[in-house]
Design an enzyme around this catalytic site. Structure first.
Site, short mmCIF file in Angstrom:
data_model
loop_
_atom_site.label_atom_id
_atom_site.label_comp_id
_atom_site.label_asym_id
_atom_site.label_seq_id
_atom_site.Cartn_x
_atom_site.Cartn_y
_atom_site.Cartn_z
N LYS A 78 0.83 -1.21 0.00
CA LYS A 78 0.00 0.00 0.00
C LYS A 78 0.87 1.26 0.00
O LYS A 78 0.67 2.17 -0.80
CB LYS A 78 -0.92 0.01 1.24
CG LYS A 78 -1.77 -1.23 1.40
CD LYS A 78 -2.64 -1.19 2.64
CE LYS A 78 -1.91 -1.16 3.97
NZ LYS A 78 -1.17 -2.42 4.32
N ARG A 125 11.89 -6.21 4.12
CA ARG A 125 11.71 -4.75 3.99
C ARG A 125 12.79 -4.00 4.76
O ARG A 125 13.17 -4.36 5.87
CB ARG A 125 10.35 -4.34 4.53
CG ARG A 125 10.21 -2.81 4.59
CD ARG A 125 8.81 -2.33 4.69
NE ARG A 125 8.14 -2.78 5.90
CZ ARG A 125 6.86 -2.55 6.15
NH1 ARG A 125 6.13 -1.88 5.27
NH2 ARG A 125 6.31 -2.98 7.26
N ARG A 148 -9.08 0.91 9.66
CA ARG A 148 -8.67 -0.47 9.89
C ARG A 148 -9.68 -1.22 10.74
O ARG A 148 -9.46 -2.39 11.06
CB ARG A 148 -7.36 -0.47 10.66
CG ARG A 148 -6.15 -0.81 9.83
CD ARG A 148 -4.98 -0.53 10.75
NE ARG A 148 -3.85 -1.33 10.52
CZ ARG A 148 -2.75 -0.86 9.91
NH1 ARG A 148 -2.71 0.33 9.40
NH2 ARG A 148 -1.71 -1.63 9.82
N ARG A 190 12.26 -2.47 10.46
CA ARG A 190 11.27 -2.08 11.47
C ARG A 190 11.15 -3.18 12.53
O ARG A 190 11.12 -4.36 12.20
CB ARG A 190 9.90 -1.89 10.80
CG ARG A 190 9.61 -0.45 10.47
CD ARG A 190 8.40 -0.27 9.59
NE ARG A 190 7.16 -0.86 10.07
CZ ARG A 190 5.99 -0.70 9.45
NH1 ARG A 190 5.92 0.04 8.36
NH2 ARG A 190 4.90 -1.27 9.91
N ARG A 237 0.21 -9.07 13.66
CA ARG A 237 -0.37 -8.07 12.76
C ARG A 237 -1.34 -8.73 11.79
O ARG A 237 -2.40 -8.17 11.47
CB ARG A 237 0.75 -7.34 12.00
CG ARG A 237 1.53 -6.38 12.89
CD ARG A 237 2.83 -5.95 12.28
NE ARG A 237 2.67 -5.14 11.09
CZ ARG A 237 3.66 -4.89 10.22
NH1 ARG A 237 4.86 -5.41 10.42
NH2 ARG A 237 3.44 -4.14 9.18
P1 AP5 Z 1 4.92 -1.65 1.77
O1 AP5 Z 1 4.53 -0.81 0.62
O2 AP5 Z 1 5.78 -1.05 2.83
O3 AP5 Z 1 3.62 -2.36 2.39
P2 AP5 Z 1 2.43 -1.74 3.22
O4 AP5 Z 1 1.19 -2.39 2.72
O5 AP5 Z 1 2.49 -0.27 3.25
O6 AP5 Z 1 2.80 -2.40 4.62
P3 AP5 Z 1 2.91 -1.85 6.11
O7 AP5 Z 1 3.59 -2.95 6.87
O8 AP5 Z 1 3.56 -0.51 6.20
O9 AP5 Z 1 1.45 -1.75 6.48
P4 AP5 Z 1 0.82 -2.00 7.78
O10 AP5 Z 1 -0.54 -1.69 7.37
O11 AP5 Z 1 0.97 -3.25 8.51
O12 AP5 Z 1 1.65 -1.04 8.77
P5 AP5 Z 1 1.45 0.45 9.19
O13 AP5 Z 1 2.74 1.14 9.08
O14 AP5 Z 1 0.25 1.03 8.53
O15 AP5 Z 1 5.65 -2.97 1.17
C1 AP5 Z 1 6.17 -3.97 2.04
C2 AP5 Z 1 7.51 -4.50 1.44
O16 AP5 Z 1 7.26 -5.13 0.19
C3 AP5 Z 1 8.55 -3.42 1.15
O17 AP5 Z 1 9.80 -3.96 1.41
C4 AP5 Z 1 8.39 -3.12 -0.35
O18 AP5 Z 1 9.61 -2.71 -0.91
C5 AP5 Z 1 7.96 -4.49 -0.87
N1 AP5 Z 1 7.01 -4.41 -1.99
C6 AP5 Z 1 6.00 -3.50 -2.15
N2 AP5 Z 1 5.29 -3.78 -3.26
C7 AP5 Z 1 5.86 -4.90 -3.80
C8 AP5 Z 1 5.57 -5.69 -4.94
N3 AP5 Z 1 4.52 -5.38 -5.74
N4 AP5 Z 1 6.34 -6.77 -5.20
C9 AP5 Z 1 7.37 -7.08 -4.37
N5 AP5 Z 1 7.71 -6.37 -3.28
C10 AP5 Z 1 6.95 -5.29 -2.98
O19 AP5 Z 1 1.04 0.27 10.74
C11 AP5 Z 1 1.98 -0.11 11.72
C12 AP5 Z 1 1.28 -0.21 13.07
O20 AP5 Z 1 0.71 1.08 13.43
C13 AP5 Z 1 0.10 -1.18 13.14
O21 AP5 Z 1 0.51 -2.51 13.39
C14 AP5 Z 1 -0.72 -0.59 14.29
O22 AP5 Z 1 -0.16 -0.91 15.53
C15 AP5 Z 1 -0.55 0.91 14.06
N6 AP5 Z 1 -1.61 1.48 13.20
C16 AP5 Z 1 -1.44 2.08 12.00
N7 AP5 Z 1 -2.62 2.49 11.49
C17 AP5 Z 1 -3.56 2.12 12.40
C18 AP5 Z 1 -4.98 2.24 12.42
N8 AP5 Z 1 -5.69 2.81 11.42
N9 AP5 Z 1 -5.64 1.76 13.50
C19 AP5 Z 1 -4.98 1.19 14.53
N10 AP5 Z 1 -3.63 1.04 14.56
C20 AP5 Z 1 -2.92 1.49 13.50
#
Ligand code: AP5
Length: 217
Positions: A13, A128, A88, A161, A172
């Site tokens: 995403k 990542r 979420r 991370r 997660r």
């Molecule tokens: P990446 O693009 O980083 O993936 P992403 O979907 O953004 O994953 P995140 O882990 O950042 O999402 P998340 O939703 O778990 O965490 P968030 O930071 O929001 O890609 C991942 C990897 O794959 C990278 O290495 C990239 O290079 C590679 N890649 C990308 N596309 C690719 C492809 N097509 N092919 C191959 N490789 C690829 O949240 C973290 C924490 O914050 C949560 O656990 C929670 O505790 C809290 N939090 C955040 N938002 C909320 C909310 N709304 N409510 C409650 N808690 C929340």
């Protein structure tokens, strides 16, 4: 254009949202990025969020709803936004509708659901690496930086991370199944959801998205 990027952790995403928001001149609001910064800065929000994030659990709804409502009201988001990682939970989705309508802003126009199986999630998250300085995201195999450990965009240092460790990734994914997956039918029933085949290379995923966004938005 007001978009929600929905999908499991590591679905890609953030990778897509950064480029699309920049090219279209709209805001990219990542609750994960905002919360990580709050933790680094030691703000009251960061202090509340840290234990939940370290455990791979969701931060309480009221904390993230306030963050997003403030961000959406900022003048630079008037031309549109991508919400990455929010909503979420069903209460967050309802609060988003209520918040935009209270502020007199247009609501969600389209939800892109990044559909990626668990084994791909685990392999993407374990490889990542993120930049400490600018937050850019890389992958040691799929999207490697030109020089190991160094950010292509700003020269900053890359790191793994804490919540990308295997035990936290399992939590997660469990939180995603329990609290976030119900949003797929919530938005599908409203006619707002489009499926993105997320299990493909980054260029192909981008082409799927461009095809969807080219259909009238
Ligand atoms: P990446 O693009 O980083 O993936 P992403 O979907 O953004 O994953 P995140 O882990 O950042 O999402 P998340 O939703 O778990 O965490 P968030 O930071 O929001 O890609 C991942 C990897 O794959 C990278 O290495 C990239 O290079 C590679 N890649 C990308 N596309 C690719 C492809 N097509 N092919 C191959 N490789 C690829 O949240 C973290 C924490 O914050 C949560 O656990 C929670 O505790 C809290 N939090 C955040 N938002 C909320 C909310 N709304 N409510 C409650 N808690 C929340």
């Amino acid at each position: 254009m007001n978009l929600v990027f929905l999908g499991p952790p590591g679905a890609g995403k953030g990778t897509q949202a950064v480029d699309i928001a920049k090219e279209r001149g709209i805001c990219h609001i990542s609750t994960g990025d905002i919360l990580r910064k709050a933790v680094r800065d030691g703000t009251p929000t960061g202090l509340k969020a840290k234990a939940f994030m370290d455990a791979g659990e969701l931060v309480p709804d009221d904390v993230v709803v306030d963050i997003v409502t403030d961000a959406l009201a900022a003048p630079d988001c008037a031309s549109g936004w991508i919400l990455d990682g929010f909503p979420r939970t069903l209460p967050q989705a309802r609060a988003l509708d209520a918040g935009t309508s209270r502020l007199g802003l247009p609501g969600v126009q389209l939800v892109l659901f990044f559909n990626v199986p668990d084994d791909v999630v685990v392999s993407r998250l374990s490889g990542r690496r993120m930049c400490r300085a600018c937050g850019a995201s890389f992958h040691i195999d799929f999207m490697p930086p030109a020089a190991e450990g160094v950010c292509d965009k700003c020269g900053g240092q890359l790191y793994q991370r804490d919540d990308d460790r295997p035990d936290t990734v399992r939590n997660r994914l469990a939180a995603y199944r329990k609290d976030t997956e119900p949003l797929v039918s919530f938005y599908r029933d409203k006619g707002l959801l489009r499926d993105v085949k997320g299990d493909a290379g980054p260029g192909d995923v981008r082409r799927f998205i461009d095809d969807i966004l080219g259909e009238g938005l």
